[in-house]
Design an enzyme around this catalytic site. Structure first.
Site, PDB file in Angstrom:
ATOM      1  N   ASP A 553       0.630  23.855  22.497  1.00 22.30           N
ATOM      2  CA  ASP A 553      -0.582  23.868  21.677  1.00 22.30           C
ATOM      3  C   ASP A 553      -0.233  23.827  20.186  1.00 22.30           C
ATOM      4  O   ASP A 553       0.868  24.194  19.766  1.00 22.30           O
ATOM      5  CB  ASP A 553      -1.385  25.131  21.994  1.00 22.30           C
ATOM      6  CG  ASP A 553      -2.878  24.945  21.787  1.00 22.30           C
ATOM      7  OD1 ASP A 553      -3.263  24.018  21.054  1.00 22.30           O
ATOM      8  OD2 ASP A 553      -3.653  25.733  22.359  1.00 22.30           O
ATOM      9  N   GLU A 556       0.450  20.050  15.612  1.00 20.45           N
ATOM     10  CA  GLU A 556       0.244  19.112  14.492  1.00 20.45           C
ATOM     11  C   GLU A 556       1.321  19.179  13.397  1.00 20.45           C
ATOM     12  O   GLU A 556       1.622  18.115  12.843  1.00 20.45           O
ATOM     13  CB  GLU A 556      -1.152  19.340  13.879  1.00 20.45           C
ATOM     14  CG  GLU A 556      -2.297  18.995  14.786  1.00 20.45           C
ATOM     15  CD  GLU A 556      -2.544  20.045  15.867  1.00 20.45           C
ATOM     16  OE1 GLU A 556      -3.079  19.672  16.923  1.00 20.45           O
ATOM     17  OE2 GLU A 556      -2.177  21.211  15.667  1.00 20.45           O
ATOM     18  N   ASP A 630      -9.756  20.493  20.371  1.00 21.23           N
ATOM     19  CA  ASP A 630     -10.872  21.429  20.503  1.00 21.23           C
ATOM     20  C   ASP A 630     -12.186  20.756  20.109  1.00 21.23           C
ATOM     21  O   ASP A 630     -12.820  21.103  19.101  1.00 21.23           O
ATOM     22  CB  ASP A 630     -10.617  22.667  19.650  1.00 21.23           C
ATOM     23  CG  ASP A 630      -9.390  23.431  20.108  1.00 21.23           C
ATOM     24  OD1 ASP A 630      -9.046  23.333  21.298  1.00 21.23           O
ATOM     25  OD2 ASP A 630      -8.766  24.126  19.291  1.00 21.23           O
TER      26      ASP A 630
END
Length: 946
Positions: A553, A556, A630
């Site tokens: 997760d 980025e 998300d």
């Protein structure tokens, strides 16, 4: 920070000193191409141009503004072992390099590069005037260049790929794509053209593609207040419950993009209690299509001239984005209105615009990167989009095959808080006979202050190893677990990483705290030693307990959310390789690399499986899939996932998924009235129908819980529909796993934009809400509340069949397809051969026998059934089999060819139940009906006449 320079000549990935050119020799040959000094010798166009022949169809172009080529080894591109033949000739104005498939011309004066087929027809040309630029900059004391490369683009060209973006756009021609890793946006620097070529831009910095002009503040337009005064809009701030206005002021720009912009709001403004309106009129000094870029959190509506162009919602902590366009006449005033209802104590809103593209720049696109040593790109050509994507994977690596169970259904939730919760959900699936292969354990399975320890909180997960053993042995379910590249300060893993200098420290020094109130930072995935240590910590605490797969997760990397971009770069500086400006977008690639290589070294047999929130070019070689982040639980967000997933797949990476039902939920769904509950159930039903036909089938989200029995009771149409599509997915497992096998063996793409298979049909160029799932199934998601039909374009060809009823429909037309609550329109291409297996509860429950083979007449067709050992890497050594089916329309015959290949545990004999569907004889999708033929197959060729 470490920087390497090499001085070996004639090698692709090393510093190459300037070669000596005589006045009479405009180029020098190298081992694999040529180097040219343009006669203008201008740093603005490059002092040297290197053309390398990678294959007959792949050309590497490097343009340096200096006297040296300074290329470090690429993070994306792997060495390609090939020695293609080529020839070089010199003409008056250019040097020509010719392979067996391409002609490359480099203008001796301007440095312009042209790519042509062997007949001399242009495929791609760099722009002749202003084709490129280099602007010297310094990033963290590191010398670099801001670089631009511009290409000509004919009017009819369409552009795709470039990762995954949420702006609900399919064809990027004439638009801007920002390659910037962010939650819900994935940057992949591979562009695919409908002219059957691709550009792999070998650069890791933040990059704009297409129309590379900067978006301008709203004040770049003429603004008029509500009362007609020029220079601003009228902004009013009101209590959202009473409507009482307490502030009215003039505002010329709307830019509350980041945390640091919150101070721009009026004193006393409370984001969770007030409504804001901007009203007035706007005008432009230009005529044509204007693009408006909206960044938003909370509820946002925008009207221009009375037309509602934006009506969206996004959770406060993760703003969404949208790009809308409208045509404006020069100097004409248009009514303009914005209503914004923030949704929480942290909300964001920004509105910027782009005026129309100048006529001289309309037939072009460009790449513009913040940092690079030179311009570095690969031109990849092919006869079709599949060949171009195959070229991309030649450069960046094979898409390694995921374990078969990854193709089944995954259930997830934010989050299962205890061992009892998780096991109870799996038991409920098995008790209700809902097929399931994978349960996902999201974040916070650790103690609240122990992020990064990878240790289970024993008060909630008292015996993780026993839990995993129960999942494996009793329920036959796999466990994926969330692992972030993140460490809370003060725990032992943080201290170990910190002692070795493997952490980004600025977030700690500046005292920032995360959502849970603790200080944290990320490790430097660019450092190979840090990657090795990161994996060893995962291995010790998680993999050795039996964890099957990794949910990587926030890759980025999202070290701290909602910071301005310059601050995001600051807090990941310095990287091991160099400045964060230069390497910003490549973090997810390096993070997955460490996990993949670590697990394969620890256990060379079992297939690695990684799910990551971000991606970059080459990620497919690390057994990594990507999900769309998300996103919100809204109809418009569901729609935008369709084009997002298609373009991601057109970027060369085959495994994509999303949160079925959306992740973030409006409050009205948390304690819904009957009206909202009905919409919630329909939204999830439609999304589930869509989700069953993307490469990976996965449900996840915040409360309300997403298990289908928590969405609706078993007698409800929503439950029945979701169960139908779950079971249909498992019936289709022979088809789906064959597609996955081909993604490795033949560089295939599972989720296919219509331009891939129907490139000659110009009507498909801009279609972003339909796609092919494999070669046979046309998928048409329903994304409007209450819809019972939808428009479907059936591409030109020999015709289509309704999947459910078997009725034949002609191609080359738009129809209104029935879409009752419980069904999504799906059409099957004439000539399709689709294998269905028996009903199963998990992918390896039983062999795919008998196989029901649906054959759709009206055209010749074929399908190859791929099978292997499903869990290990023996397929890389040739341990797999294929059975080729081919239907001949003229002879009305089906040939089942000799089986090719073998593997341990392969079924030597099997049964095929065959049904033939023809334009005049429809047959429904019913696995209980009598087959037309039953074949006992022993691996030898069989021909069936109908």
């Amino acid at each position: 920070m470490r920087k390497l320079y090499f001085t070996v000549t004639a090698a692709s990935f090393f510093l190459l000193p300037l070669l000596s050119f005589s006045q009479n020799i405009p180029y020098q040959k190298t081992d694999n191409g040529i180097i040219i000094q343009p006669e203008s010798n201008s740093a603005s166009i490059g002092k040297q141009i290197k053309i390398e022949v990678i294959s007959d169809r792949i050309i590497h172009a490097i343009i340096s503004p200096t006297s040296n080529f300074s290329l470090e080894p690429s993070l994306m591109v792997i060495p390609v072992k090939s020695k293609p033949t080529y020839s070089v000739t010199e003409e008056t104005n250019y040097v020509q390099l010719k392979t067996q498939s391409l002609i490359v011309e480099v203008n001796k004066h301007s440095g312009q590069i042209k790519y042509q087929d062997l007949s001399g027809k242009s495929i791609l040309e760099e722009k002749n005037q202003g084709l490129r630029s280099f602007n010297a900059v310094s990033n963290d004391g590191e010398a670099s260049y801001q670089i631009v490369q511009t290409f000509n683009s004919p009017k009819e060209e369409a552009l795709y790929g470039l990762g995954q973006h949420q702006d609900d756009m399919m064809n990027y021609k004439g638009k801007q794509v920002l390659l910037l890793q962010n939650n819900t946006d994935v940057a992949i620097p591979f562009l695919l053209s409908n002219k059957n070529y691709g550009i792999l831009w070998d650069n890791y910095s933040i990059t704009k593609v297409g129309d590379i002009r900067d978006y301008q503040p709203l004040s770049s337009l003429k603004l008029f207040s509500k009362d007609g005064d020029q220079g601003w809009l009228t902004a009013s701030y009101s209590d959202k419950k009473t409507g009482q206005e307490f502030i009215k002021r003039a505002e010329s720009d709307i830019d509350y993009s980041f945390l640091s912009d919150m101070k721009k709001f009026p004193d006393g403004f409370k984001l969770d209690k007030e409504l804001v309106k901007w009203e007035g009129r706007i005008a432009s000094g230009y005529a044509g299509i204007h693009h408006f870029q909206v960044k938003y959190a909370g509820y946002i509506k925008i009207w221009i001239n009375g037309e509602l162009l934006v009506d969206k919602w996004r959770q406060a902590w993760n703003p969404g984005s949208a790009v809308v366009e409208t045509e404006m006449l020069k100097d004409k005033k248009y009514d303009f209105k914005i209503e914004w209802l923030p949704d929480g104590g942290e909300s964001y809103l920004a509105l910027k615009c782009l005026t129309p593209i100048a006529e001289a720049e309309q037939n072009q696109y460009a790449f513009s990167s913040e940092a690079g040593d030179e311009i570095n790109y690969y031109f990849v050509s092919g006869a079709n989009a599949d060949e171009v994507i195959s070229g991309y994977r030649t450069l960046t690596g094979k898409a390694v095959l995921l374990p078969k169970w990854a193709m089944g259904f995954w259930q997830s939730r934010e989050r299962y808080k205890t061992q009892e919760d998780l096991l109870g959900v799996v038991k409920a699936f098995r008790d209700r006979k809902i097929p399931l292969d994978n349960i996902v354990l999201d974040w916070q399975y650790w103690k609240p202050d122990s992020w990064g320890t990878h240790e289970f909180d024993k008060s909630r997960f008292p015996d993780a190893e026993a839990m995993i053993k129960t999942l494996h042995d009793h329920y036959k379910v796999r466990l994926m677990i969330s692992v972030w590249p993140k460490f809370y300060s003060g725990n032992s893993n943080y201290d170990l990483m910190n002692k070795n200098g493997f952490l980004y420290k600025r977030n700690i020094i500046e005292g920032r705290k995360d959502w849970l109130g603790f200080q944290s930072t990320f490790y430097d995935a660019f450092n190979p030693e840090a990657r090795t240590l990161f994996w060893s910590l995962m291995n010790k605490s998680l993999y050795k307990k039996g964890i099957d797969a990794w949910w990587m997760d926030a890759t980025e990397p999202d070290i701290h959310s909602n910071l301005p971009i310059y601050e995001r770069k600051q807090i990941m500086s310095p990287t091991y390789l160099g400045s964060a400006s230069k390497y910003f977008n490549a973090f997810p690639l390096q993070n997955s690399k460490g996990v993949y290589e670590g697990q394969r070294k620890e256990n060379p047999n079992d297939r690695v499986f990684i799910l990551t929130r971000s991606a970059y070019g080459g990620l497919q070689r690390y057994a990594a899939a990507t999900w769309s982040g998300d996103i919100a639980s809204r109809w418009e967000d569901m729609k935008s996932q369709i084009s997002a997933g298609i373009n991601f797949s057109l970027s060369g990476l085959p495994y994509w998924t999303m949160d079925i039902g959306g992740f973030s939920v409006e409050r009205r769904y948390e304690k819904p009235n009957q009206t909202d509950l009905a919409e919630w159930r329909e939204l999830n039903t439609r999304w589930y129908q869509f989700g069953a036909f993307v490469p990976l089938f996965r449900s996840h989200g915040q409360f309300p819980f997403r298990e289908i029995y928590n969405i609706a009771p078993a007698d409800h149409p929503a439950y029945k529909s979701m169960l139908f599509y779950n079971k249909l997915r498992y019936r289709l497992m022979p088809y789906i796993y064959a597609l996955a096998g081909n993604s490795y063996q033949k560089d295939y793409t599972l989720m296919r934009g219509l331009m891939m298979d129907f490139g000659n049909d110009l009507n498909v160029k801009n279609i972003g809400d339909q796609y092919m799932f494999g070669p046979s199934l046309l998928i048409n998601p329903v994304y409007k509340y209450g819809a019972t039909n939808r428009k479907v374009y059936l591409p030109e060809g020999k015709g289509w069949y309704d999947l459910y009823a078997g009725n034949f429909v002609k191609g080359g037309q738009t129809i209104t397809a029935k879409a009752p609550y419980n069904r999504m329109p799906i059409f099957v291409k004439a000539g399709a051969i689709i294998p269905y297996g028996p009903e199963i509860q998990y992918t390896t429950e039983k062999p795919a026998d008998p196989i029901t083979l649906y054959v759709y007449a009206g055209n010749n067709g074929e399908f190859s059934l791929y099978e292997d050992e499903v869990l290990n890497y023996n397929y890389e050594k040739g341990a797999f089999s294929t059975i080729n089916f081919s239907y001949n329309e003229a002879s009305k015959s089906l040939k089942i060819a000799n089986r090719i290949g073998e593997f341990k545990g392969m079924m030597k004999n099997r049964t095929f139940n065959i049904l033939l569907i023809t334009p005049k004889k429809a047959k429904p999708l019913d696995f209980n009906q009598q087959p037309d033929k039953t074949i006992r197959y022993t691996g030898k060729e069989v021909i069936i006449k109908f």
